[in-house]
Design an enzyme around this catalytic site. Structure first.
Site: not given
Length: 750
Positions: A351, A578, A486, A348
């Site tokens: 990110e 994350e 991410h 992404h």
């Protein structure tokens, strides 16, 4: 000069900053902020106020009407001085007839959680879920309104006396405010205009002035787009208030915010001894666009040419190359028995922290290897490491143009074609589950190396070029372990990401659930932020109750994820990390984030050496056997050997029964012990070809069949004949018994 002195005198008298000229005193060495009776010996800051316009309002502070206001408008499109990371991030220059400079101050940290909940107060709030602690830029709400985790601060009353207050703890030179509306799928609320007030004691407040007029700033026009408002004059204070003036007519007073400011070096500050946490590794801590990323990778390669190689795996839709840095003691070559590891970042595009961590990791491995750091030397010599810093470079460039804080929550997330790359891989989960449901014997259904469906390979399939490139990369190199980075949360997720029967949330474990949990725990437990028991949750989910790891499907279903595809189509185990609540951290946060993640990055790579490994060879030729199946008893997931016959099977400590077979060979079984030590157990296998396979190969070559093989084939065929004869005899005996029973019951007729 005389005019500037007059302005300075006016500042001292009025207690505010006034600016009547575009030139300040060039030889001055002191900035006076008499509003808060504070003086600091620093160079004069020359500021461009051409975009500021005065509010048509009486000096007595009467409440302005709509027709009396002229807004201080600084939108995302026309000004982003604080987040473009120019050089070392200290100053930003722009042309407005003549050159001027604005101090580039970082965000205070509402979005990144550096600002604690206790530092944020409000005049009122509707309920706890809309309290002042929820007024953080880009904070996300839960699915349901009315819970404890809504998407903004919302005032209880709809009047101009409401405010959101932030205590910076230290004296700060405040330079701006970024505003956003409420994140909600049910409500539309945002603040359209606002004022700013400042204080040193949170009791006496002074308004932010634009010349002799009180400044009014333009706020949001929708719930999600961040809007930057720069103060007419950077102002020193400890406390700052956002005071909404108008709001969306059909909504209420709700906002999310970030504050921009530079800390003042104040000897009287009791907190001044608390030095900012910075990295000691001397890495290139800044946001790198495509061109700068290539330069950095090239510089690392030139610094460590013996252990690095840069290659590309394809291009993005817009033609940007997908660069990979290989780090190994023999770059460009797969060494027998040496596992292949990869990190993937930037799936992404908005990110961005993963991208910078991967670039920092390249530099760190290079320099530490040269210094003789034994841990790094061992890692480089025993592992072939592949680092892909930007899988979605098109999306990153979009986010980079807006910059930190101003790219919002989704700008740049998708590819140029609008494809979410983490949903763009073939959904092999449901193919496997459907086959298992329809099969009479589920053990006959393949649990690995599941082929891509035919529709996915067609030219008109909606498959991004970035996804195609990564799939081809996966098939070319026998990766063993991977992680993809991410942002927007603090948690490590592991497969399966896709749930059965399209459930929105459901724990969906793999056959290797225990080892995946170990992998996720290794990263999460060594990450300095995730491991902090006192940290605040990012948005609305408390992952600390799960030790900061969670099954992907238990969080939310993701059909077509890279993790699941990697597990079902190749031998590679992969998790998603994350990295941070803030998808696009400010450049000033990057050294801290490197320290937060450095140990996690290293120790996770070292896990590629857990379990068992070995080489599967032909007994006669001693050549490696490719595509041999390696099965662990009681584990319903097999792997296969690489082209040279070497294999790696990640396993937790324990005793395992391993069975290996390949087409044309008899199976072989061994018991292998996996210890607690962070190194693999060697389990080699030698397979014997079946006589039929040997016969096929000899005939294909036109050779003479050896006598021993002829005798073996004769014996084999004799055994088959005897087996078939017994089967025929049993069948005939069964028929005769049926005939006898028929006669005894009188059912036999002639």
């Amino acid at each position: 000069m005389e005019k500037s002195l007059w302005i300075l005198a006016a500042v001292l008298i009025l207690g505010v900053f006034s600016h009547r000229s575009r030139a300040l005193v060039n030889n001055a060495t002191t900035e006076s902020y008499s509003l808060f009776n504070y003086t600091t010996a620093t160079p004069t800051v020359t500021v461009d106020w051409t975009e500021a316009v005065a509010l048509e309002k009486s000096s007595e502070g009467a409440t302005p009407t709509t027709t009396e206001e002229k807004l201080l408008t600084t939108t995302v499109e026309n000004q982003q001085p604080h987040n473009r990371d120019r050089g070392n991030g200290e100053k930003y220059k722009k042309e407005t007839g003549d050159e001027t400079t604005r101090l580039d101050c970082p965000p205070l940290g509402l979005e990144s959680l550096r600002v604690d909940d206790s530092q944020i107060q409000a005049s009122s709030y509707q309920r706890m879920g809309l309290g002042p602690h929820r007024g953080r830029l880009n904070i996300q709400s839960g699915i349901e309104d009315g819970d404890l985790y809504d998407g903004a601060w919302c005032a209880e009353y709809k009047d101009r006396h409401q405010w959101l207050e932030v205590d910076a703890i230290h004296l700060m030179r405040f330079t701006g405010v970024i505003l956003q509306g409420r994140n909600s799928i049910w409500s539309w609320d945002w603040v359209e205009t606002y004022k700013v007030q400042l204080s040193n004691d949170s009791v006496s407040w002074q308004p932010c002035m634009n010349g002799s007029k009180e400044a009014v700033f333009e706020g949001s026009h929708d719930p999600e787009s961040p809007v930057l408002g720069l103060l007419p004059v950077p102002t020193v204070a400890r406390f700052i208030r956002i005071n909404p003036q108008t709001w969306y007519p059909n909504g209420t007073i709700c906002l999310r915010a970030e504050i921009l400011g530079c800390r003042i070096n104040d000897p009287s500050d009791i907190y001044s001894s608390e030095l900012e946490h910075r990295s000691k590794n001397g890495l290139d801590f800044r946001h790198h666009n495509y061109k700068e990323m290539r330069k950095l990778m090239k510089s690392v390669s030139e610094e460590c040419p013996d252990i690095t190689r840069i290659y590309t795996i394809g291009r993005s839709y817009m033609g940007l190359k997908l660069y990979v840095m290989e780090i190994s003691d023999n770059p460009g070559k797969h060494e027998l028995g040496e596992p292949e590891f990869r990190y993937v970042a930037g799936m992404h595009g908005n990110e961005v922290l993963g991208r910078e961590l991967v670039l920092n990791l390249m530099q760190y491995l290079c320099r530490e290897y040269k210094r003789g750091n034994q841990r790094i030397v061992r890692l480089v010599t025993e592992t072939r490491i592949h680092l892909l810093p930007s899988m979605n470079p098109d999306g990153y460039e979009v986010a980079y143009q807006k910059g930190s804080e101003l790219s919002g929550w989704a700008e740049g997330r998708y590819s140029f074609e609008g494809i979410d790359l983490n949903h763009n891989f073939p959904d092999l989960n449901n193919i496997m589950w459907d086959a298992q449901e329809n099969a009479a014997d589920t053990s006959k259904v393949s649990n690995h190396y599941i082929p891509m469906p035919e529709y996915y390979t067609k030219e008109d399939a909606i498959v991004a070029p970035e996804t195609r490139a990564v799939i081809s990369w996966m098939q070319d190199i026998p990766f063993v372990l991977s992680a993809n980075f991410h942002g927007g949360e603090l948690v490590v997720t592991y497969p399966y990401d896709c749930t059965r029967d399209w459930a929105p949330q459901e724990n969906t474990p793999t056959a290797d659930d225990a080892f995946f949990r170990w992998l996720a725990s290794v990263y999460a437990s060594t990450n300095l932020v995730m491991a902090n028991p006192d940290r605040r949750i990012c948005h609305y989910e408390d992952f600390q109750s799960y030790n900061n790891i969670i099954n992907g499907g238990a969080w939310h279903t993701v059909p077509g994820s890279m993790n699941d595809f990697s597990y079902l189509h190749t031998n590679c185990f992969e998790v998603t990390v994350e990295l941070s609540c803030d998808k696009f951290p400010h450049v000033s946060e990057l050294p801290i984030e490197w320290e937060n993640n450095k140990e996690s990055l290293l120790i996770y790579m070292e896990q590629v050496h857990r379990g068992i490994k070995g080489v599967i060879r032909d007994k006669i030729t001693q050549r490696g056997i490719a595509d041999a199946i390696v099965k662990v008893e009681d584990h319903d997931h097999d792997i296969r050997s690489a082209a040279d016959g070497d294999y790696w099977r990640l396993l937790n400590p324990g005793e395992y029964k391993i069975v290996v077979w390949a087409e044309g060979y008899f199976p072989s079984m061994r018991r292998c012990h996996v210890g607690m030590e962070p190194r693999p157990t060697i389990c080699d296998f030698t397979l014997i070809k079946t006589p039929i396979q040997r016969l096929k190969e000899i005939r294909a070559k036109g050779g003479k069949i050896p006598q021993d093989l002829q005798l073996h084939l004769r014996a084999l065929r004799l055994r088959k004949l005897r087996v078939s004869t017994k089967a025929i005899n049993r069948r005939r005996e069964s028929q005769r018994q049926q005939m006898r029973r028929a006669r005894s019951t009188g059912g036999w007729t002639v």
